[in-house]
Design an enzyme around this catalytic site. Structure first.
Site, PDB file in Angstrom:
ATOM      1  N   PRO A  94       5.573  -5.356   0.216  1.00  0.00           N
ATOM      2  CA  PRO A  94       6.829  -4.947   0.894  1.00  0.00           C
ATOM      3  C   PRO A  94       7.397  -3.952   0.173  1.00  0.00           C
ATOM      4  O   PRO A  94       8.278  -3.360   0.685  1.00  0.00           O
ATOM      5  CB  PRO A  94       7.650  -6.473   0.875  1.00  0.00           C
ATOM      6  CG  PRO A  94       7.102  -7.141  -0.395  1.00  0.00           C
ATOM      7  CD  PRO A  94       5.703  -6.843  -0.178  1.00  0.00           C
ATOM      8  N   GLU A  95       7.049  -3.546  -1.085  1.00  0.00           N
ATOM      9  CA  GLU A  95       7.823  -2.652  -1.794  1.00  0.00           C
ATOM     10  C   GLU A  95       7.418  -1.223  -1.205  1.00  0.00           C
ATOM     11  O   GLU A  95       8.347  -0.217  -1.413  1.00  0.00           O
ATOM     12  CB  GLU A  95       7.551  -2.725  -3.455  1.00  0.00           C
ATOM     13  CG  GLU A  95       6.277  -2.658  -3.601  1.00  0.00           C
ATOM     14  CD  GLU A  95       5.177  -3.643  -3.792  1.00  0.00           C
ATOM     15  OE1 GLU A  95       4.340  -3.733  -4.617  1.00  0.00           O
ATOM     16  OE2 GLU A  95       5.755  -4.861  -3.324  1.00  0.00           O
ATOM     17  N   VAL A  96       6.402  -1.120  -0.440  1.00  0.00           N
ATOM     18  CA  VAL A  96       6.237   0.337  -0.098  1.00  0.00           C
ATOM     19  C   VAL A  96       7.404   0.598   1.114  1.00  0.00           C
ATOM     20  O   VAL A  96       7.467   1.789   1.443  1.00  0.00           O
ATOM     21  CB  VAL A  96       4.842   0.220   0.802  1.00  0.00           C
ATOM     22  CG1 VAL A  96       3.695   0.157  -0.306  1.00  0.00           C
ATOM     23  CG2 VAL A  96       4.708  -0.548   1.831  1.00  0.00           C
ATOM     24  N   ARG A  97       8.133  -0.345   1.316  1.00  0.00           N
ATOM     25  CA  ARG A  97       9.314  -0.094   2.259  1.00  0.00           C
ATOM     26  C   ARG A  97      10.468   0.106   1.678  1.00  0.00           C
ATOM     27  O   ARG A  97      11.685   0.410   2.357  1.00  0.00           O
ATOM     28  CB  ARG A  97       9.521  -1.153   3.463  1.00  0.00           C
ATOM     29  CG  ARG A  97       8.537  -0.907   4.275  1.00  0.00           C
ATOM     30  CD  ARG A  97       8.316  -2.044   5.438  1.00  0.00           C
ATOM     31  NE  ARG A  97       7.240  -2.241   6.247  1.00  0.00           N
ATOM     32  CZ  ARG A  97       7.401  -1.867   7.313  1.00  0.00           C
ATOM     33  NH1 ARG A  97       8.259  -1.436   8.321  1.00  0.00           N
ATOM     34  NH2 ARG A  97       6.056  -2.060   8.366  1.00  0.00           N
ATOM     35  N   ILE A  98      10.474  -0.036   0.244  1.00  0.00           N
ATOM     36  CA  ILE A  98      11.816   0.244  -0.361  1.00  0.00           C
ATOM     37  C   ILE A  98      11.867   1.441  -1.106  1.00  0.00           C
ATOM     38  O   ILE A  98      10.916   1.683  -1.813  1.00  0.00           O
ATOM     39  CB  ILE A  98      11.681  -1.212  -1.704  1.00  0.00           C
ATOM     40  CG1 ILE A  98      11.718  -2.540  -0.772  1.00  0.00           C
ATOM     41  CG2 ILE A  98      13.044  -0.848  -2.382  1.00  0.00           C
ATOM     42  CD1 ILE A  98      11.898  -3.687  -1.753  1.00  0.00           C
TER      43      ILE A  98
END
Length: 128
Positions: free
Chosen positions: A123-127
């Site tokens: 999910p961090e690729v969207r943060i």
């Protein structure tokens, strides 16, 4: 936080930080201590990383974002390096929704086993 047990020649490090087993600084510290213990124990021939409950880990502790704890040693990078350079094989047992740091630990491991219902994500690729 992270429990260390042995079954014969296998050391099992089980993340136990309900409800999502997030990789907070205390959990990372205990995981590192368990890894070091297993590496020093001559009776241990392999190491298994797993999580108690419904997931391996949901990754980083969002409460630590932007704090000193998020970068304090042992960092996730240090844990991954310790796992990947381990002189003993490390297996990550994946179940539930395993996110971020769980994927990193699994990729750093020598072997990965997953139940058919496991879901992995970054999910961090969207943060940011």
């Amino acid at each position: 936080m992270a429990e260390y047990t042995t079954y014969g020649s296998v050391a099992v490090l089980q993340i136990n930080n309900p409800p999502l087993n997030v990789l907070s600084h205390p959990v990372r510290t205990r995981l590192m201590a368990g890894l070091q213990q297993a590496l020093q124990d001559t009776g241990v021939r392999s190491i298994v990383l797993t999580g108690r409950g419904h997931t391996l880990t949901a990754g980083a502790d969002v409460k630590e974002f932007g704090t000193k704890k998020s970068l304090s040693e042992p960092s996730l990078g240090t844990l991954c390096k310790t796992v990947s350079t381990s002189s003993k094989p490390v297996v990550t047992a994946i179940h539930g929704e395993s996110l971020g740091g769980a994927v990193a630990l699994a990729l750093a491991s020598h072997y990965r086993l997953a139940v058919s219902t496991a879901r992995l994500g970054l999910p961090e690729v969207r943060i940011g």
